[in-house]
Design a protein around this motif. Sequence first.
Motif, PDB file in Angstrom:
ATOM      1  N   SER A 177       0.808  -1.214   0.000  1.00  0.00           N
ATOM      2  CA  SER A 177       0.000   0.000   0.000  1.00  0.00           C
ATOM      3  C   SER A 177       0.844   1.268   0.000  1.00  0.00           C
ATOM      4  N   GLN A 178       2.147   1.156   0.337  1.00  0.00           N
ATOM      5  CA  GLN A 178       3.011   2.330   0.414  1.00  0.00           C
ATOM      6  C   GLN A 178       4.074   2.358  -0.686  1.00  0.00           C
ATOM      7  N   TYR A 223       7.373   8.091   7.681  1.00  0.00           N
ATOM      8  CA  TYR A 223       6.464   8.519   8.735  1.00  0.00           C
ATOM      9  C   TYR A 223       5.105   8.864   8.139  1.00  0.00           C
ATOM     10  N   GLY A 224       4.068   8.596   8.904  1.00  0.00           N
ATOM     11  CA  GLY A 224       2.729   8.906   8.450  1.00  0.00           C
ATOM     12  C   GLY A 224       1.765   7.785   8.783  1.00  0.00           C
ATOM     13  N   GLU A 225       0.553   7.944   8.331  1.00  0.00           N
ATOM     14  CA  GLU A 225      -0.505   6.977   8.641  1.00  0.00           C
ATOM     15  C   GLU A 225      -0.209   5.625   7.997  1.00  0.00           C
ATOM     16  N   ASP A 226      -0.397   4.567   8.774  1.00  0.00           N
ATOM     17  CA  ASP A 226      -0.260   3.183   8.305  1.00  0.00           C
ATOM     18  C   ASP A 226       1.156   2.813   7.910  1.00  0.00           C
ATOM     19  N   ARG A 227       2.164   3.561   8.381  1.00  0.00           N
ATOM     20  CA  ARG A 227       3.553   3.169   8.127  1.00  0.00           C
ATOM     21  C   ARG A 227       3.963   2.101   9.125  1.00  0.00           C
ATOM     22  N   GLY A 228       4.669   1.085   8.666  1.00  0.00           N
ATOM     23  CA  GLY A 228       5.137   0.029   9.551  1.00  0.00           C
ATOM     24  C   GLY A 228       6.320   0.484  10.384  1.00  0.00           C
ATOM     25  N   VAL A 265      19.775   8.340  -0.368  1.00  0.00           N
ATOM     26  CA  VAL A 265      18.389   7.873  -0.345  1.00  0.00           C
ATOM     27  C   VAL A 265      17.480   8.971  -0.884  1.00  0.00           C
ATOM     28  N   LEU A 266      16.569   8.594  -1.746  1.00  0.00           N
ATOM     29  CA  LEU A 266      15.542   9.510  -2.237  1.00  0.00           C
ATOM     30  C   LEU A 266      14.213   9.077  -1.650  1.00  0.00           C
ATOM     31  N   ILE A 267      13.629   9.936  -0.817  1.00  0.00           N
ATOM     32  CA  ILE A 267      12.350   9.654  -0.158  1.00  0.00           C
ATOM     33  C   ILE A 267      11.222  10.221  -1.018  1.00  0.00           C
ATOM     34  N   THR A 268      10.230   9.374  -1.308  1.00  0.00           N
ATOM     35  CA  THR A 268       9.121   9.790  -2.169  1.00  0.00           C
ATOM     36  C   THR A 268       7.830   9.876  -1.362  1.00  0.00           C
ATOM     37  N   PRO A 269       7.303  11.068  -1.134  1.00  0.00           N
ATOM     38  CA  PRO A 269       6.008  11.200  -0.449  1.00  0.00           C
ATOM     39  C   PRO A 269       4.898  10.517  -1.231  1.00  0.00           C
ATOM     40  N   GLN A 270       3.830  10.194  -0.539  1.00  0.00           N
ATOM     41  CA  GLN A 270       2.759   9.398  -1.120  1.00  0.00           C
ATOM     42  C   GLN A 270       2.131  10.061  -2.343  1.00  0.00           C
ATOM     43  N   ASN A 271       1.984  11.375  -2.325  1.00  0.00           N
ATOM     44  CA  ASN A 271       1.293  12.061  -3.421  1.00  0.00           C
ATOM     45  C   ASN A 271       2.240  12.799  -4.362  1.00  0.00           C
ATOM     46  N   ARG A 288      14.150  14.466  10.659  1.00  0.00           N
ATOM     47  CA  ARG A 288      12.890  13.800  11.008  1.00  0.00           C
ATOM     48  C   ARG A 288      11.684  14.662  10.628  1.00  0.00           C
ATOM     49  N   ASN A 289      11.765  15.949  10.936  1.00  0.00           N
ATOM     50  CA  ASN A 289      10.650  16.837  10.610  1.00  0.00           C
ATOM     51  C   ASN A 289      10.408  16.903   9.100  1.00  0.00           C
ATOM     52  N   MET A 290      11.501  16.931   8.337  1.00  0.00           N
ATOM     53  CA  MET A 290      11.366  16.975   6.885  1.00  0.00           C
ATOM     54  C   MET A 290      10.711  15.701   6.359  1.00  0.00           C
ATOM     55  N   LEU A 291      11.135  14.550   6.876  1.00  0.00           N
ATOM     56  CA  LEU A 291      10.579  13.287   6.418  1.00  0.00           C
ATOM     57  C   LEU A 291       9.112  13.141   6.812  1.00  0.00           C
ATOM     58  N   GLU A 292       8.699  13.828   7.851  1.00  0.00           N
ATOM     59  CA  GLU A 292       7.288  13.785   8.265  1.00  0.00           C
ATOM     60  C   GLU A 292       6.414  14.676   7.399  1.00  0.00           C
TER      61      GLU A 292
END
Length: 279
Positions: free
Chosen positions: A14-15, A119-124, A142-148, A265-269
């Motif tokens: 789902s993620q 980080y976020g809803e339904d993250r393991g 690492v490249l972090i991709t937000p959900q949207n 951490r704040n950025m990743l959230e």
Amino acid sequence: MAYKSLLTVMTDTSQSDPALAQMAALASAQDAHIEALCLGVDRSQTGYYYAGANALILQETLTRANAEAEEILTHAKTYLGKTDTRWSAESGVAQISDIGRHVAHRARFSDLVILPQPYGEDRGAEAEPIVEAAMFEGHAPVLITPQNSAPFARPGTILIGWNESVEAMRAIRCALPFLIAADLVRIVVIDPPRHGPDRSDPGGLLSQMLARHGVKCEIDVLSKTMSRVSDILNRHAADTEADMIVMGAYGHSRFREAILGGATRNMLEQASVPVFLAH
């Protein structure tokens, strides 16, 4: 310069799609190879069960983890099979306390690790250790991709969070293929020091270094009008329609950031665009 080996670690179907979409876009643009590590996570703590139950519970959790791994592998093959890229996918099972070892081993041989927002809803519970293992033990960017977030083959505008730290410089060097290809790179300096060798030209030496690589740079000096650096960067990214943010990761200890918070951490959230991190 290009990224030729792209890795993602999947533990939840789902993620995973934003990371897969971003990998497919980059792989097509840079003729790269995609690797998907599909892990079923055993989240049990077998040492805490009553006597005589350990073997039964361990077998049940391993069976469940194997089933999850196969489901994730099927999802990865179905998704990547529809793309015009070169890819491979494999499954495995890892205990949550040992997942970092598996991730680090694969990240060590990758040019770039692309992962969903941890980080976020339904993250393991395994999402954060995966990001940290790739950077700290795998020594990979690492490249972090937000959900949207929308996938890009080549970022148009990139923001660099520049604070003269070793971590920030490491991220910039790792991100050079993106920076060189971008239309514009904005070096963001927030509240530069009033005393020091670069006080009259904050970001000037970095701009000079990048310009020699053919990077088109602008320097944005911002006041700290908000309490968190991540909020300022996110707002500036929205104002400038940036496609990606590059920043150093974990200038403080991971324990301190986990307890007290920090820019990483704040950025990743809160990030709404992909974030490129290195340590």
